[in-house]
Every structure is written in structure tokens, then in C-alpha cells.
Motif scaffolding. Structure first.
Motif, short mmCIF file in Angstrom:
data_model
loop_
_atom_site.label_atom_id
_atom_site.label_comp_id
_atom_site.label_asym_id
_atom_site.label_seq_id
_atom_site.Cartn_x
_atom_site.Cartn_y
_atom_site.Cartn_z
N CYS A 1 0.82 -1.21 0.00
CA CYS A 1 0.00 0.00 0.00
C CYS A 1 0.85 1.26 0.00
CB CYS A 1 -0.97 -0.02 1.18
SG CYS A 1 -2.30 -1.22 0.95
N ARG A 2 1.95 1.23 0.71
CA ARG A 2 2.86 2.38 0.68
C ARG A 2 3.44 2.58 -0.72
NH1 ARG A 2 5.91 1.49 6.48
NH2 ARG A 2 4.34 2.58 7.72
N ALA A 3 3.83 1.48 -1.37
CA ALA A 3 4.39 1.55 -2.72
C ALA A 3 3.35 2.00 -3.73
CB ALA A 3 4.97 0.20 -3.13
N SER A 4 2.10 1.60 -3.53
CA SER A 4 1.03 1.91 -4.47
C SER A 4 0.24 3.15 -4.10
CB SER A 4 0.06 0.72 -4.55
OG SER A 4 0.73 -0.46 -4.86
N LYS A 5 0.54 3.69 -2.91
CA LYS A 5 -0.18 4.86 -2.40
C LYS A 5 -1.68 4.60 -2.27
CE LYS A 5 3.20 8.29 -3.92
NZ LYS A 5 4.29 7.37 -3.88
N VAL A 6 -1.99 3.39 -1.78
CA VAL A 6 -3.38 2.98 -1.57
C VAL A 6 -3.63 2.95 -0.06
CG1 VAL A 6 -5.02 1.06 -1.80
CG2 VAL A 6 -3.50 1.65 -3.69
N PRO A 7 -4.71 3.58 0.43
CA PRO A 7 -5.01 3.51 1.87
C PRO A 7 -5.22 2.07 2.33
CG PRO A 7 -6.41 5.13 0.76
CD PRO A 7 -5.69 4.38 -0.32
N LEU A 8 -4.82 1.80 3.56
CA LEU A 8 -4.90 0.45 4.11
C LEU A 8 -5.72 0.46 5.39
CD1 LEU A 8 -3.96 -2.54 4.25
CD2 LEU A 8 -1.93 -1.72 5.47
N TRP A 9 -6.67 -0.47 5.47
CA TRP A 9 -7.40 -0.74 6.71
C TRP A 9 -6.99 -2.13 7.14
CZ3 TRP A 9 -13.23 0.75 5.80
CH2 TRP A 9 -13.32 2.13 5.58
N MET A 10 -6.71 -2.29 8.44
CA MET A 10 -6.27 -3.59 8.95
C MET A 10 -7.25 -4.06 10.02
SD MET A 10 -2.19 -3.00 9.09
CE MET A 10 -1.76 -4.49 8.23
N TYR A 11 -7.57 -5.35 9.98
CA TYR A 11 -8.52 -5.90 10.94
C TYR A 11 -7.83 -6.89 11.87
CZ TYR A 11 -8.53 -9.62 7.43
OH TYR A 11 -8.15 -10.58 6.54
N PRO A 12 -8.15 -6.83 13.15
CA PRO A 12 -7.62 -7.82 14.10
C PRO A 12 -8.48 -9.08 14.07
CG PRO A 12 -8.90 -6.19 15.28
CD PRO A 12 -8.90 -5.77 13.82
N VAL A 13 -7.85 -10.21 14.31
CA VAL A 13 -8.56 -11.48 14.42
C VAL A 13 -8.38 -12.03 15.82
CG1 VAL A 13 -8.78 -13.84 13.54
CG2 VAL A 13 -8.34 -11.95 11.95
N TRP A 14 -7.13 -12.35 16.17
CA TRP A 14 -6.85 -12.98 17.47
C TRP A 14 -6.65 -11.98 18.59
CZ3 TRP A 14 -8.43 -17.64 17.46
CH2 TRP A 14 -8.35 -18.41 16.31
N GLU B 1 -14.50 -17.23 19.85
CA GLU B 1 -13.83 -16.50 18.77
C GLU B 1 -14.86 -15.98 17.77
OE1 GLU B 1 -11.37 -14.80 15.96
OE2 GLU B 1 -10.93 -15.31 18.04
N ILE B 2 -15.81 -16.79 17.42
CA ILE B 2 -16.83 -16.38 16.45
C ILE B 2 -17.65 -15.21 16.99
CG2 ILE B 2 -18.87 -17.15 15.17
CD1 ILE B 2 -16.10 -18.25 14.24
N GLU B 3 -17.87 -15.16 18.29
CA GLU B 3 -18.63 -14.05 18.88
C GLU B 3 -18.03 -12.70 18.52
OE1 GLU B 3 -19.20 -14.42 23.09
OE2 GLU B 3 -20.00 -16.44 22.89
N HIS B 4 -16.71 -12.61 18.45
CA HIS B 4 -16.06 -11.35 18.12
C HIS B 4 -16.35 -10.92 16.69
CE1 HIS B 4 -13.88 -11.23 21.85
NE2 HIS B 4 -13.40 -12.43 21.64
N HIS B 5 -16.65 -11.87 15.84
CA HIS B 5 -16.84 -11.58 14.42
C HIS B 5 -18.31 -11.51 14.01
CE1 HIS B 5 -12.56 -11.90 14.09
NE2 HIS B 5 -12.63 -13.05 14.70
N THR B 6 -19.20 -11.65 14.97
CA THR B 6 -20.63 -11.55 14.67
C THR B 6 -21.27 -10.41 15.45
OG1 THR B 6 -21.08 -13.28 16.32
CG2 THR B 6 -20.87 -13.98 14.00
N ARG B 7 -20.46 -9.45 15.85
CA ARG B 7 -21.00 -8.25 16.51
C ARG B 7 -21.59 -7.32 15.47
NH1 ARG B 7 -15.72 -7.10 20.10
NH2 ARG B 7 -14.87 -7.32 18.04
N ARG B 8 -22.30 -6.31 15.90
CA ARG B 8 -22.98 -5.37 14.99
C ARG B 8 -22.03 -4.32 14.41
NH1 ARG B 8 -28.09 -5.24 14.45
NH2 ARG B 8 -29.44 -6.62 15.62
N PHE B 9 -20.72 -4.57 14.54
CA PHE B 9 -19.75 -3.63 14.00
C PHE B 9 -18.46 -4.37 13.66
CE2 PHE B 9 -19.20 -3.74 18.56
CZ PHE B 9 -17.84 -3.85 18.73
#
Length: 196
Positions: free
Chosen positions: A112-125, A183-191
Motif C-alpha cells: 500500500c505504501r508503494a502503491s499509495k493505496v489507503p490500508l485498513w487492517m482488521y484484528p482477528v486474534w 472466537e466467532i462471537e467477536h466476528h458476529t458483533r454489529r460492527f
């Protein structure tokens, strides 16, 4: 992805590994078979999200070895970003305390830095080891993205397609589900939570 697709935005998916080594001690499933299953599950999940024709670009990097191929992965991500003229990129967070997620996140950051594309990162663990105010987490960069009920329903249906991760293969720890209910509970929240 479902919301973007609903708004007419082209969504492109790249997978780096197939997670084929999630059950290395199992005698009930081989890594090769598991890779085929995971690829099919991904296609089913994308169909649930409203992307039935999506063809993920699959890099086939060996599971648990993304760090050894990080430069090549960064170049492939950058090439895809340029090819599709990406508006932004979404990738695993490089601080997630999972070696493949971290290497994938670092590769995406480089691309993304090389391409100048904005990056969003998501946590899992991260949700398992971090608490509020944990100094290892860039809370100041976090954004909360609300999910409408219909998008959450699609996301839950998509998660349900990953049977090989949600259910045990058989008896014993070597065949256990790798995504337990907490673990799945974290990924089925309303956000969604992303770092920008």
C-alpha cells in the motif's frame, strides 16, 4: 464486502495461504485435502456475501511460512492493487500475534505504501489477548464500522460456510475446531473494527 458489492463497488479477494496446516497431527485429514476444502468454503462464503462470481487470487504460500515469502507477497499485493486501480486495501493487522496474519499485514503495508493505496487492517486474534488500553494495540487508529442487520446476517451466513474451522474433524485435540464459539462471537458483533 457485502455492503461494497451492494453499492456497486468491485471487490477483489486475495488469499495468501489455504490454512492447510491447521490440523497437523490429524490422521483424518491431509493438508492437501484441507486446502481444497478451504478454497471451496471461501467460494461458498463469497457467494453468501453476494459475490457468487468472485474468483479469489490464491497465492498458495505454504501455511505458517508467509514471513519467508513476505517480499513476494508484497509485490503480488501491489500488482493487484495497481491492476484493479484499488481505492483501498483491507488486510489482517500486523500486530495480531499470529505469524501468518502479521506477515500478511506487513506485506500489505509495504504494498500500500508503494502503491499509495489507503490500508485498513482488521484484528482477528487480538480480541483474545488484549484488553482495553493494552499498549500493544493502536487504539487511537481504531475505527468502528457499524453493520446494518442485513449485512450482519450475510456475514454470519458466510462465516457458517467455514465448516472445516468451526466443527471438529473427529475425537481428540488433533481434530478440534480451530474457531471456537468465543472466537466467532467477536466476528458476529454489529460492527467491524479496523485500524487505519
Amino acid at each position: 464486502m457485502a455492503l461494497l458489492e451492494a453499492f456497486g463497488v468491485d471487490v477483489h479477494v486475495m488469499t495468501i495461504t489455504d490454512g492447510e496446516l491447521s490440523h497437523p497431527q490429524s490422521t483424518l485429514i491431509t493438508p492437501e485435502r484441507l486446502a481444497r476444502i478451504r478454497r471451496a468454503e471461501l467460494c461458498s462464503a463469497l457467494a453468501q456475501l453476494g459475490l457468487p462470481g468472485a474468483r479469489p487470487e490464491q497465492l498458495g504460500v505454504p501455511d505458517t511460512q508467509v514471513d519467508r515469502h513476505e517480499g513476494a507477497v508484497a509485490r503480488r499485493i501491489a500488482a493487484l492493487l495497481r491492476k484493479v486501480e484499488a481505492a483501498w486495501c483491507v488486510a489482517p493487522w500486523y500486530g495480531d500475534l499470529h505469524s501468518d496474519h502479521e506477515a500478511a499485514g506487513r506485506a500489505a503495508l509495504r504494498a500500500c505504501r508503494a502503491s499509495k493505496v489507503p490500508l485498513w487492517m482488521y484484528p482477528v486474534w487480538m480480541w483474545h489477548w488484549a484488553g482495553p488500553g493494552d499498549p500493544r494495540v493502536p487504539w487511537g487508529d481504531a475505527a468502528r464500522l457499524p453493520l446494518p442487520a442485513d449485512a450482519l446476517a450475510l456475514k454470519s451466513a458466510a462465516i457458517g460456510q467455514f465448516v472445516s474451522q468451526l466443527h471438529p474433524w473427529g475425537e481428540g485435540a488433533e481434530n478440534a475446531a480451530i474457531l471456537p464459539p468465543d472466537e466467532i462471537e467477536h466476528h458476529t458483533r454489529r460492527f467491524e473494527t479496523v485500524f487505519r
